[in-house]
Design an enzyme around this catalytic site. Structure first.
Site, PDB file in Angstrom:
ATOM      1  CE  LYS A  16     -16.685  22.890  14.749  1.00  0.00           C
ATOM      2  NZ  LYS A  16     -17.266  23.456  13.517  1.00  0.00           N
ATOM      3  N   GLY A  17     -19.950  18.450  15.556  1.00  0.00           N
ATOM      4  CA  GLY A  17     -20.834  17.914  16.589  1.00  0.00           C
ATOM      5  C   GLY A  17     -21.115  16.445  16.367  1.00  0.00           C
ATOM      6  CG  HIS A  41     -20.823  22.137  17.845  1.00  0.00           C
ATOM      7  ND1 HIS A  41     -19.800  22.026  18.736  1.00  0.00           N
ATOM      8  CD2 HIS A  41     -20.462  23.116  16.972  1.00  0.00           C
ATOM      9  CE1 HIS A  41     -18.845  22.903  18.426  1.00  0.00           C
ATOM     10  NE2 HIS A  41     -19.234  23.579  17.364  1.00  0.00           N
ATOM     11  CB  THR A  42     -26.523  19.756  14.224  1.00  0.00           C
ATOM     12  OG1 THR A  42     -26.461  21.158  13.990  1.00  0.00           O
ATOM     13  CG2 THR A  42     -27.951  19.271  14.131  1.00  0.00           C
ATOM     14  CD  GLN A 225     -16.394  29.415  16.982  1.00  0.00           C
ATOM     15  OE1 GLN A 225     -15.534  29.343  17.825  1.00  0.00           O
ATOM     16  NE2 GLN A 225     -17.664  29.322  17.301  1.00  0.00           N
ATOM     17  CB  THR A 240     -14.631  33.555  15.833  1.00  0.00           C
ATOM     18  OG1 THR A 240     -15.362  33.802  17.047  1.00  0.00           O
ATOM     19  CG2 THR A 240     -13.573  32.472  16.067  1.00  0.00           C
ATOM     20  CB  THR A 301     -25.787  29.705  16.060  1.00  0.00           C
ATOM     21  OG1 THR A 301     -25.047  28.605  16.587  1.00  0.00           O
ATOM     22  CG2 THR A 301     -25.858  30.793  17.108  1.00  0.00           C
ATOM     23  CB  THR A 302     -27.658  33.091  13.061  1.00  0.00           C
ATOM     24  OG1 THR A 302     -26.949  32.489  11.973  1.00  0.00           O
ATOM     25  CG2 THR A 302     -26.667  33.555  14.115  1.00  0.00           C
ATOM     26  N   GLY A 303     -29.650  30.561  11.947  1.00  0.00           N
ATOM     27  CA  GLY A 303     -30.582  30.239  10.863  1.00  0.00           C
ATOM     28  C   GLY A 303     -30.219  30.897   9.542  1.00  0.00           C
ATOM     29  CG  LEU A 333     -18.750  11.339  -0.124  1.00  0.00           C
ATOM     30  CD1 LEU A 333     -17.587  12.178  -0.636  1.00  0.00           C
ATOM     31  CD2 LEU A 333     -18.323   9.877  -0.016  1.00  0.00           C
ATOM     32  CB  SER A 414     -19.733  11.955   7.948  1.00  0.00           C
ATOM     33  OG  SER A 414     -21.079  12.122   8.285  1.00  0.00           O
TER      34      SER A 414
HETATM   35  P1  GDP Z   1     -20.661  21.842  13.387  1.00  0.00           P
HETATM   36  O1  GDP Z   1     -20.855  23.249  13.776  1.00  0.00           O
HETATM   37  O2  GDP Z   1     -19.315  21.580  12.791  1.00  0.00           O
HETATM   38  O3  GDP Z   1     -20.983  20.861  14.480  1.00  0.00           O
HETATM   39  O4  GDP Z   1     -21.694  21.565  12.221  1.00  0.00           O
HETATM   40  P2  GDP Z   1     -23.259  22.021  12.184  1.00  0.00           P
HETATM   41  O5  GDP Z   1     -24.022  21.152  13.107  1.00  0.00           O
HETATM   42  O6  GDP Z   1     -23.374  23.473  12.340  1.00  0.00           O
HETATM   43  O7  GDP Z   1     -23.590  21.740  10.664  1.00  0.00           O
HETATM   44  C1  GDP Z   1     -23.457  20.486  10.109  1.00  0.00           C
HETATM   45  C2  GDP Z   1     -24.825  20.033   9.599  1.00  0.00           C
HETATM   46  O8  GDP Z   1     -24.633  18.931   8.722  1.00  0.00           O
HETATM   47  C3  GDP Z   1     -25.745  19.543  10.689  1.00  0.00           C
HETATM   48  O9  GDP Z   1     -27.061  19.851  10.327  1.00  0.00           O
HETATM   49  C4  GDP Z   1     -25.537  18.038  10.692  1.00  0.00           C
HETATM   50  O10 GDP Z   1     -26.663  17.327  11.144  1.00  0.00           O
HETATM   51  C5  GDP Z   1     -25.308  17.773   9.232  1.00  0.00           C
HETATM   52  N1  GDP Z   1     -24.402  16.653   8.929  1.00  0.00           N
HETATM   53  C6  GDP Z   1     -23.270  16.266   9.564  1.00  0.00           C
HETATM   54  N2  GDP Z   1     -22.667  15.261   8.901  1.00  0.00           N
HETATM   55  C7  GDP Z   1     -23.423  15.012   7.814  1.00  0.00           C
HETATM   56  C8  GDP Z   1     -23.305  14.129   6.692  1.00  0.00           C
HETATM   57  O11 GDP Z   1     -22.352  13.363   6.569  1.00  0.00           O
HETATM   58  N3  GDP Z   1     -24.278  14.198   5.752  1.00  0.00           N
HETATM   59  C9  GDP Z   1     -25.332  15.049   5.839  1.00  0.00           C
HETATM   60  N4  GDP Z   1     -26.226  15.031   4.855  1.00  0.00           N
HETATM   61  N5  GDP Z   1     -25.477  15.904   6.856  1.00  0.00           N
HETATM   62  C10 GDP Z   1     -24.527  15.891   7.819  1.00  0.00           C
HETATM   63  P1  IMO Z   2     -19.454  26.193  14.686  1.00  0.00           P
HETATM   64  O1  IMO Z   2     -18.751  25.800  15.967  1.00  0.00           O
HETATM   65  C1  IMO Z   2     -19.647  28.974  11.325  1.00  0.00           C
HETATM   66  C2  IMO Z   2     -18.572  33.120  12.166  1.00  0.00           C
HETATM   67  C3  IMO Z   2     -19.657  34.175  12.093  1.00  0.00           C
HETATM   68  C4  IMO Z   2     -18.833  35.375  11.642  1.00  0.00           C
HETATM   69  C5  IMO Z   2     -17.526  35.190  12.403  1.00  0.00           C
HETATM   70  C6  IMO Z   2     -17.441  35.985  13.696  1.00  0.00           C
HETATM   71  O2  IMO Z   2     -20.899  25.863  14.676  1.00  0.00           O
HETATM   72  O3  IMO Z   2     -18.711  25.679  13.505  1.00  0.00           O
HETATM   73  P2  IMO Z   2     -18.569  35.676  16.085  1.00  0.00           P
HETATM   74  O4  IMO Z   2     -20.026  35.617  16.475  1.00  0.00           O
HETATM   75  O5  IMO Z   2     -17.797  34.462  16.457  1.00  0.00           O
HETATM   76  O6  IMO Z   2     -17.901  36.928  16.526  1.00  0.00           O
HETATM   77  O7  IMO Z   2     -18.603  35.762  14.455  1.00  0.00           O
HETATM   78  O8  IMO Z   2     -17.440  33.809  12.694  1.00  0.00           O
HETATM   79  N1  IMO Z   2     -18.864  31.988  13.072  1.00  0.00           N
HETATM   80  C7  IMO Z   2     -19.175  30.759  12.654  1.00  0.00           C
HETATM   81  N2  IMO Z   2     -19.375  30.280  11.411  1.00  0.00           N
HETATM   82  N3  IMO Z   2     -19.718  28.133  12.401  1.00  0.00           N
HETATM   83  C8  IMO Z   2     -19.494  28.600  13.638  1.00  0.00           C
HETATM   84  O9  IMO Z   2     -19.409  27.805  14.721  1.00  0.00           O
HETATM   85  C9  IMO Z   2     -19.249  29.977  13.825  1.00  0.00           C
HETATM   86  N4  IMO Z   2     -19.012  30.758  14.886  1.00  0.00           N
HETATM   87  C10 IMO Z   2     -18.767  31.990  14.425  1.00  0.00           C
HETATM   88  O10 IMO Z   2     -20.647  33.829  11.161  1.00  0.00           O
HETATM   89  O11 IMO Z   2     -18.547  35.258  10.277  1.00  0.00           O
HETATM   90 MG    MG Z   3     -22.175  24.809  13.489  1.00  0.00          MG
END
Ligand code: GDP
Ligand code: IMO
Ligand code: MG
Length: 431
Positions: A16-17, A41-42, A225, A240, A301-303, A333, A414
């Site tokens: 999403k980020g 959100h990365t 989420q 959540t 967030t948590t690794g 993709l 993407s």
């Molecule tokens: P969000 O929480 O929905 O914003 O997603 P996160 O940032 O937690 O996780 C998505 C991860 O996938 C991040 O590390 C992004 O940099 C990476 N990402 C997003 N779009 C793409 C894509 O199209 N291809 C690849 N390889 N990585 C992507």
């Molecule tokens: P983004 O916005 C993925 C998950 C947690 C746990 C459950 C409840 O980056 O997509 P919480 O701390 O909200 O009470 O945890 O929800 N969770 C996520 N999983 N992406 C997230 O956010 C999340 N935020 C919470 O791992 O299973």
């Molecule tokens: Mg995320």
């Protein structure tokens, strides 16, 4: 009007980020409507990587105003650290960050209670992010919590109020968990100092969004989420504590639906989940591990290592319907580029009986066996593709299938983590 809502279509981390950052360049506002620092959100811009937890993903564009909406739970300590970290990278956000006075204030005792509750649940734990989300929403719903507007109280009143809150939380800590109390005076003093930093950003969200309601300013509503983590529509109790779906966009922003414009669901080309709970298409063996490595699937967030599996069309269709999506965006993709074969779950069976649709009861979901349809992999790189016609035929076939089954046009694909690695398809992927 270019307004839009961006909603996670799966269990979060769909990308999403990146998508919000890509879409909001010319908009007036990006508004986060729910959740807290549980989100990660990365956004990658060239060699720079930014992970945002509370700040909306529009922050990296100079002209975009960012509103932390009333549906959020905000940890002021985290928010300060996030603002300072961006400033250290030369990204000035303080003048562009607005915080709804109605958003819930998340305190250190919420985090402590989150940890303790998880420990108490033992094997039945949710696997939360430990950011205090559940306890903070609990305080909001039972009408005992503080709000961000309280940070504008005169210092003395704020200090008094906070001490009262901490003493009450200390009682819960000791009675329910036999845990050590938190230092009320120290924390209250810290919060008074923090309030000086944050209070100037706190606004009446109704007032600042006047232009959006009148149609003179544009907005992107950013969900955190994902649909399957929604408190009402997700895989309860492994969810959540907020509404990540379309209803949350309304209550968390205070904007009426006529301001929403497009409603875009973000879906990974496969599926991941962090934390506990049912996951019918999860790949537990080598295949799951190699998908995790190819996709870099570790929590922002948590690794934590993310659980990985195949695209689940039963759940995705549910997400499209619940949110009334007007378009889907498929991310990552490129992560499937090397696979010889790809599976998609198209139905669920429970004891050889086919279910008519996604079961909203988590107990049933944990007993579901996916029925798969297999697709040929493309075994070619896609990360340089910028038009639909650049994609290998097998990749297009996969996308055409997703579009048909989702019942929603795929408006974007993407193919890498960078801003530029996008294919836009206003008219969908099916020719
Ligand atoms: P969000 O929480 O929905 O914003 O997603 P996160 O940032 O937690 O996780 C998505 C991860 O996938 C991040 O590390 C992004 O940099 C990476 N990402 C997003 N779009 C793409 C894509 O199209 N291809 C690849 N390889 N990585 C992507
Ligand atoms: P983004 O916005 C993925 C998950 C947690 C746990 C459950 C409840 O980056 O997509 P919480 O701390 O909200 O009470 O945890 O929800 N969770 C996520 N999983 N992406 C997230 O956010 C999340 N935020 C919470 O791992 O299973
Ligand atoms: Mg995320």
């Amino acid at each position: 009007m270019e307004n839009r809502v961006v909603i996670g279509g799966q269990w979060g981390d769909e990308g999403k980020g990146k998508i919000v950052d890509t879409l909001c360049r010319d908009l007036d506002w990006v508004l986060r409507y729910q959740g807290g620092a549980n989100a990660g959100h990365t956004i990658h811009i060239g060699a720079d990587k930014h992970v945002l937890h509370l700040i909306p993903s529009g922050a990296l564009h100079d002209g975009v105003k960012c509103l932390l909406g009333g549906g959020m739970v905000i940890d002021p300590w985290s928010l300060r650290d996030e603002i300072l970290a961006l400033e250290q990278k030369g990204i000035d956000v303080r003048d562009r960050i607005f915080i709804a006075s109605t958003a819930a204030l998340l305190m250190p005792y919420h985090k402590r209670l989150d940890e303790l509750k998880e420990e108490q649940l033992k094997r039945k734990s949710i696997g939360t992010t430990g950011r205090g989300i559940g306890p903070a929403y609990l305080d909001k719903i039972q009408r005992t919590g503080m709000r961000m507007g309280d940070l504008q109280l005169p210092a003395e009143n704020l200090e008094r109020k906070v001490i009262e809150m901490i003493l009450s939380a200390n009682e819960t800590l000791s009675t329910n968990y036999d845990a050590e109390p938190l230092a009320s005076r120290v924390l209250a003093e810290e919060l008074v100092v923090l309030a000086k930093f944050i209070a100037p950003m706190v606004v009446n969200p109704y007032e600042v969004l006047k232009g959006v309601r009148q149609g003179t300013e544009s907005v992107l509503l950013e969900g955190a989420q994902g649909t399957l983590l929604d408190i009402d529509h997700g895989t309860y109790p492994f969810v959540t504590s907020s509404n990540s779906t379309i209803g949350g966009a309304m209550t968390g922003s205070g904007l009426p639906p006529r301001c929403f414009g497009e409603i875009n669901g973000i879906f990974k080309a496969y599926l991941t989940r962090v934390g506990n709970g049912p996951f019918p298409t999860e790949l537990l063996g080598e295949q799951g591990i190699s998908l995790r490595e190819a996709g870099g699937e570790y929590g922002a967030t948590t690794g934590r290592a993310r659980r990985c599996g195949w695209f689940d069309m039963v759940a995705a269709r549910y997400a499209a319907d619940i949110n009334g999506l007007t378009g889907a965006i498929i991310t990552k993709l490129d992560v499937l580029d090397d696979l010889a074969a790809i599976q998609v779950a198209t139905a669920y069976e429970v004891e050889a009986e086919r279910l008519p649709c996604f079961p909203v009861d988590g107990n049933i979901l944990s007993r579901c066996r996916p029925v798969y349809q297999e697709f040929k992999g493309w075994e070619k790189p896609t990360s340089e593709c910028r038009r639909l016609t650049d994609l290998p035929a097998a990749a297009r076939k996969y996308l055409e299938f997703l579009e048909a089954e989702l019942g929603t046009l795929i408006v974007g694909i993407s193919v890498g983590k960078d801003r530029e690695q996008m294919i836009w398809t206003d008219t969908g992927v099916t020719t």
